[in-house]
Design an enzyme around this catalytic site. Structure first.
Site, PDB file in Angstrom:
ATOM      1  N   ASP A  17      26.100 154.479 -52.910  1.00 38.27           N
ATOM      2  CA  ASP A  17      27.370 155.332 -52.611  1.00 38.27           C
ATOM      3  C   ASP A  17      26.888 156.559 -52.410  1.00 38.27           C
ATOM      4  O   ASP A  17      26.061 157.092 -53.263  1.00 38.27           O
ATOM      5  CB  ASP A  17      28.226 154.541 -53.054  1.00 38.27           C
ATOM      6  CG  ASP A  17      29.641 154.226 -52.159  1.00 38.27           C
ATOM      7  OD1 ASP A  17      29.745 155.599 -51.111  1.00 38.27           O
ATOM      8  OD2 ASP A  17      30.704 154.928 -52.191  1.00 38.27           O
ATOM      9  N   ASP A  65      33.897 151.866 -43.963  1.00 37.77           N
ATOM     10  CA  ASP A  65      34.912 151.551 -44.786  1.00 37.77           C
ATOM     11  C   ASP A  65      36.112 150.734 -44.158  1.00 37.77           C
ATOM     12  O   ASP A  65      37.154 149.985 -44.538  1.00 37.77           O
ATOM     13  CB  ASP A  65      35.692 152.898 -45.726  1.00 37.77           C
ATOM     14  CG  ASP A  65      34.791 153.032 -46.593  1.00 37.77           C
ATOM     15  OD1 ASP A  65      33.879 152.134 -47.095  1.00 37.77           O
ATOM     16  OD2 ASP A  65      35.010 153.724 -47.950  1.00 37.77           O
TER      17      ASP A  65
HETATM   18  C1  GLA Z   1      33.338 154.170 -50.619  1.00 38.53           C
HETATM   19  C2  GLA Z   1      32.935 152.694 -50.423  1.00 38.53           C
HETATM   20  C3  GLA Z   1      33.498 151.752 -50.397  1.00 38.53           C
HETATM   21  C4  GLA Z   1      34.425 151.294 -52.460  1.00 38.53           C
HETATM   22  C5  GLA Z   1      34.743 153.098 -52.788  1.00 38.53           C
HETATM   23  C6  GLA Z   1      33.909 152.782 -54.073  1.00 38.53           C
HETATM   24  O1  GLA Z   1      34.359 154.623 -50.046  1.00 38.53           O
HETATM   25  O2  GLA Z   1      32.166 152.877 -49.412  1.00 38.53           O
HETATM   26  O3  GLA Z   1      33.205 150.275 -50.293  1.00 38.53           O
HETATM   27  O4  GLA Z   1      32.445 151.662 -52.737  1.00 38.53           O
HETATM   28  O5  GLA Z   1      33.871 154.127 -51.936  1.00 38.53           O
HETATM   29  O6  GLA Z   1      35.009 154.740 -54.929  1.00 38.53           O
END
Ligand code: GLA
Length: 726
Positions: free
Chosen positions: A477, A547
Site C-alpha cells: 500500500d 477503496d
Molecule cells: C488503504 C487501502 C485499503 C486498506 C487501508 C489500510 O486505504 O486502500 O484497502 O488497506 O489502506 O489502512
C-alpha cells in the site's frame, strides 16, 4: 521486416501487422509523416501536407519547409526556431537554454531494448521485436538524445523511450525530456483520458481538441488517482468498433505528463513522458539518463481494439513473475470486516468461514504491527503486535495454513509515522524541506526513497518478514502522496530530482524483493487505485482498483480502467451492505458478478454472512474457478458503457473462441420500456453456441447480428450468460 529505412527518401518505416508509423529526416530534423493503418509507402514530407501559414520566427528551413516552427516534428527541442512546446530542454553551463538537435545516425537491433533502471515491456521466447535507435546530436553542446522505437509486430504495438547522453566535459541541467512526441496534421480529434479521485478512479472523459494546450498529469509523486497515465486521440466519430484511435500509456508510477498542444495552424503536438513541472536533472559529463517507456496502441477499428492491444501487451509483455499466467487466489481480506480492531481469535473465525466457502487465501490488512490500533501510529515499526496476535505472524500463518488457506499480509513500506520508533531513530529519513513543516497526511510522512540506506532498510525488513513467516501474498500500500518533497542528502541543485529519484529507489526495491520472493504474489495499492499504472504492473500483476467497493461504483471504475488494463490486473472484492463507502444496498448477485471478472475476493466478515449469501458465494467461487481464465486471458469487449446509461454489458471471449461470457448489469429499472438488445462481438460467425443455462443453441452470426434480448425492468439486476461452442 518491421523496421524499414528508405535511405533515398530519408524515411523510417515502423510496421506492425496492421499499422505503420513513419518519420523522415528533413534537413537534419525528424519530421513526423504518418501514424495509422498500415501503408507501404508514404510521400515525402515536401509533398505530404501543405504547409500553411507564415512562421513568426526565422525561416530556418529551405522551401517548401520554411521553418521548423511549422514542420510536423517527431521530437522537438527548445531554443531555436520551433517555438511550440518542446520534448527536450536544458540549460547549459554558460546559461544558454538553447538546444539544437540534428539527426546523426541510426541502428537497428533485432531485439527489444529497454530503459535501464526502469520497468519496461519485454519479449518472451518466440516473440519478434526489433528496435530502431535514432541518434540526435547537438554539435555545440555535445549532447546526444537517442530515440528508441521497439516494434512488437504481431501485437500491433510500438513502444518508445529516450536516452540522453552528455558527451561534453561540462555538466548541464536538463529540465524536460519527453518519451513520446508526434505532431499531427489536423485537429479533428477528441482527447480521451481517465480522470479520478480517491474512491472514484478511472472515469472516462472525452472532449474535442481546442486550439491551445490541454493536458493531464501528476505532480504528487504517484501516478494517480487524478488521472491514469493514459491519453488517447480518436476521430470524432470513432466508436468502440470503428475509427482511428491513438492510445499512449506510460510505464511509470511517478510524476508524468501527457498533453496536446494545438498550434495556430490547428495542428496538435501529442506528447507524453516525465512531468517537466518541478523537474530538473543534473547531467554530469559522461552521464546518461533514461526516460520511461511509452506503450503506443493504434487501431483503425476503434477504441475496443486499442484497448485489447493494450491488454495483450500488459498481460504478456509487461507483467512478470510466477503468477503472470496462472489463476491467482480467491482471497478474503479483513479490512472492511474488522479494520484495525481485531484479535487473533476473530481472524481465525473469518478464516474458518473462508475455508468453508472454498476461499484460497486469508489476507491480514493494516493493524498487525507496532502499536497500530489507529492510523495515527507505527508505520515503519514492522514488528508484530503480540498483544493482538499472541502466536505472532508465524503462528497465525501456520494456523491459517492448517485450514487449507494461504496467508497474505499488508504492508505500507514507503511510509513512516511521526509516532514510531523508526522516526524517533531517523527523523531525517522522510521527505522534507528545511524550514518547512513536515505536513502529515493520514498522520504519516513519506520515506525518502532517494536514499540508499532507506531503500536497504525497506528491503531488509521485508526480507526478514517474508523469510521467517509463511506468507504467500503481499498487499503493497501507499496511502499518501508527496508534500514538502525534499531530501536531506541531496545538494541544493539536486532537489528537483527528488520525485524521479524516489521512483528509481522504489523500482530498485521492487526489483530486489520480487526477485528474492518469486512465490509471493504482490498486489499494488495506493488508497485503492491511486497508483494504478503500467510501471507498478511490471512488478505486481494486480492492483487494488479502488477503496470504493460498492458494486455500482465499481462498474464505472472497472470499465474506465479497462480502457488500458485487462481485468486480470484489477483487484475486485465482494463487500458488505450497506456499503461502507457509499452506504448503498446491493444484492449479493450484483456484488459478485461485478467483482467476478477481476482478481476476485471478499472484503467482509465471512463469519457473519447469511446462509443465503454463503450459498451464493460458493457459486461465485465455483464460477470463478471455472471461468477465471476466460475473464483474464480472453478478449474483452465492452458491449455498452455505464457512462452512457443505467445498464452495461461486458463480454469475454476465450482465446479459442469456444467459451463466451456475457455479463449484463442493470442499475435502474424502468417499466414499459422496450427490451434491451445486446449484440455480441468477436465470435466465430459460422459456429453454433449453446447457452449453458437454457440449453438453447444459436449461431455465432445470430448472436452477433440479432443479439440477445433481456429485460431491464428491475433495479440492480444482473446476469452472467455462458455460451459454449458446440
Ligand atoms: C488503504 C487501502 C485499503 C486498506 C487501508 C489500510 O486505504 O486502500 O484497502 O488497506 O489502506 O489502512
Amino acid at each position: 521486416m518491421a523496421i524499414i529505412v528508405n535511405e533515398q527518401k530519408n524515411q523510417f518505416y515502423l510496421h506492425t501487422k496492421n499499422t505503420s508509423y513513419v518519420f523522415e529526416n528533413v534537413c537534419g530534423l525528424l519530421a513526423h509523416s504518418y501514424w495509422g493503418k498500415r501503408v507501404e509507402d508514404v510521400p515525402p514530407m515536401a509533398e505530404l501536407y501543405p504547409l500553411t501559414g507564415i512562421a513568426l520566427v526565422a525561416a530556418d528551413l529551405p522551401e517548401p519547409y520554411r521553418s521548423s516552427d511549422i514542420l510536423l516534428q517527431e521530437y522537438s527541442t527548445y531554443g531555436s526556431c520551433d517555438l511550440r512546446t518542446p520534448s527536450f530542454s536544458a540549460v547549459y553551463s554558460d546559461g544558454s537554454p538553447i538546444t539544437k538537435l540534428a539527426f546523426k545516425g541510426y541502428k537497428i537491433y533485432n531485439e527489444k531494448l529497454s530503459p535501464k533502471g526502469l520497468p519496461a515491456t519485454y519479449t518472451n521466447e518466440g516473440d519478434i521485436c526489433q528496435t530502431l535507435e535514432v541518434e540526435l546530436f547537438d554539435e555545440l553542446k555535445k549532447v546526444s538524445v537517442f530515440l528508441y522505437y521497439c516494434v512488437f509486430e504481431e501485437k500491433d504495438i510500438i513502444t518508445r523511450f529516450t536516452k540522453v547522453v552528455n558527451n561534453s566535459e561540462e555538466a548541464f541541467t536538463m529540465n524536460s525530456v519527453q518519451s513520446f512526441c508526434a505532431d499531427f496534421p489536423h485537429m479533428n480529434y477528441d482527447m480521451i483520458n481517465l480522470h479520478g479521485a480517491w474512491a472514484r478512479e478511472g472515469h472516462i472523459e472525452r472532449k474535442p481538441l481546442f486550439v491551445g494546450t490541454q493536458q493531464v498529469n501528476s505532480k504528487n509523486g504517484a501516478s494517480g488517482p487524478n488521472h491514469v497515465p493514459f491519453i488517447a486521440l480518436a476521430d470524432k466519430d470513432t466508436t468502440e468498433d470503428s475509427g482511428d484511435a491513438f492510445g499512449l500509456t506510460l510505464v511509470y508510477s511517478g510524476n508524468w505528463y501527457a498533453g496536446v498542444d494545438v498550434d495556430r495552424h490547428f495542428r496538435p503536438r501529442l506528447m507524453m513522458g516525465l512531468n517537466p513541472f518541478n523537474f530538473e536533472w543534473q547531467m554530469k559529463s559522461g552521464e546518461e539518463f533514461y526516460a520511461p517507456e511509452v506503450i503506443m496502441s493504434y487501431s483503425s477499428q476503434g477504441l475496443g481494439q486499442m484497448s485489447r492491444q493494450f491488454h495483450n501487451i500488459v498481460r504478456e509483455n509487461l507483467c512478470r513473475g510466477n503468477y503472470r499466467d496462472t489463476e491467482r487466489f480467491v482471497l478474503v481480506n479483513n479490512w472492511e470486516a474488522t479494520y484495525m480492531d481485531f484479535t487473533e481469535d476473530k481472524l481465525i473465525e473469518i478464516a474458518d468461514a473462508a475455508a468453508e466457502l472454498g476461499v484460497d487465501m486469508f489476507v491480514l490488512d493494516d493493524g498487525w504491527f507496532g502499536k497500530r490500533n489507529t492510523a495515527t501510529t507505527s508505520l515503519g515499526d514492522w514488528y508484530v503486535n503480540t498483544e493482538k496476535l499472541p502466536s505472532g505472524l508465524k503462528g497465525l500463518g501456520e494456523k491459517i495454513n492448517a485450514k487449507g488457506l494461504k496467508f497474505g499480509l499488508w504492508f505500507e513500506p514507503e511510509m513512516i509515522s511521526p509516532d514510531s520508533d523508526l522516526y524517533r531513530a531517523h527523523p531525517d529519513w522522510c521527505l522534507h524541506t528545511n524550514g518547512r513543516p513536515r505536513t502529515p497526511c493520514r498522520y504519516q510522512l513519506t520515506l525518502d526513497l532517494t536514499r540508499k540506506d532507506v531503500c536497504d532498510y525497506i528491503v531488509d525488513f521485508l526480507t526478514k518478514t517474508l523469510s521467517e513467516n509463511p506468507i504467500n501474498y503481499v498487499k503493497w500500500d501507499m496511502n499518501r502522496h508527496f508534500s514538502e518533497a525534499g531530501s536531506a542528502l541531496l545538494a541544493a541543485k539536486n532537489q528537483r530530482e527528488v520525485a524521479h529519484r524516489y521512483m528509481l529507489g522504489l523500482y530498485s526495491i521492487l526489483e530486489r524483493v520480487t526477485t528474492a520472493f518469486p512465490n509471493v504474489l504482490f498486489e499494488g495499492c495506493s488508497s485503492g487505485g491511486g497508483r494504478f499504472d503500467a510501471g507498478i504492473l511490471h512488478y505486481m500483476p494486480q492492483v487494488w482498483s479502488s477503496d470504493d467497493s460498492d458494486a455500482v461504483e465499481r462498474l464505472y471504475i472497472q470499465e474506465g480502467l479497462s480502457t488500458v488494463f485487462p481485468f486480470s490486473t484489477m483487484g475486485a472484492h465482494v463487500s458488505a451492505v450497506p456499503n461502507h463507502q457509499i452506504e448503498r444496498n446491493t444484492p449479493i448477485k450484483l456484488r459478485g458478478l461485478v467483482a467476478l471478472p477481476g482478481q476476485f475476493g471478499f472484503e467482509l466478515d465471512l463469519s457473519k454472512m447469511s446462509e443465503e449469501d454463503k450459498t451464493a458465494s460458493k457459486e461465485l467461487i465455483k464460477a470463478y474457478k471455472q471461468y477465471g481464465e476466460v475473464f483474464h486471458r480472453g478478449e474483452y469487449f465492452k458491449l455498452s458503457s455505464i457512462f452512457k446509461g443505467q445498464n452495461t454489458a461486458w463480454e469475454f471471449v476465450s482465446e479459442d473462441k469456444n467459451t463466451v461470457i456475457v455479463m449484463l448489469y442493470n442499475i435502474q429499472g424502468k417499466l414499459a420500456v422496450p427490451h434491451k438488445v445486446t449484440k455480441l462481438k468477436g465470435l466465430d460467425a459460422a459456429a453454433k453456441y449453446e447457452d449453458i443455462k437454457t440449453g438453447k443453441v444459436y449461431g455465432g452470426d445470430t448472436l452477433m447480428n440479432l443479439g440477445i434480448f433481456h429485460d431491464c425492468d428491475h433495479d440492480q439486476t444482473c446476469d452472467m450468460l455462458v455460451f459454449k461452442k458446440v
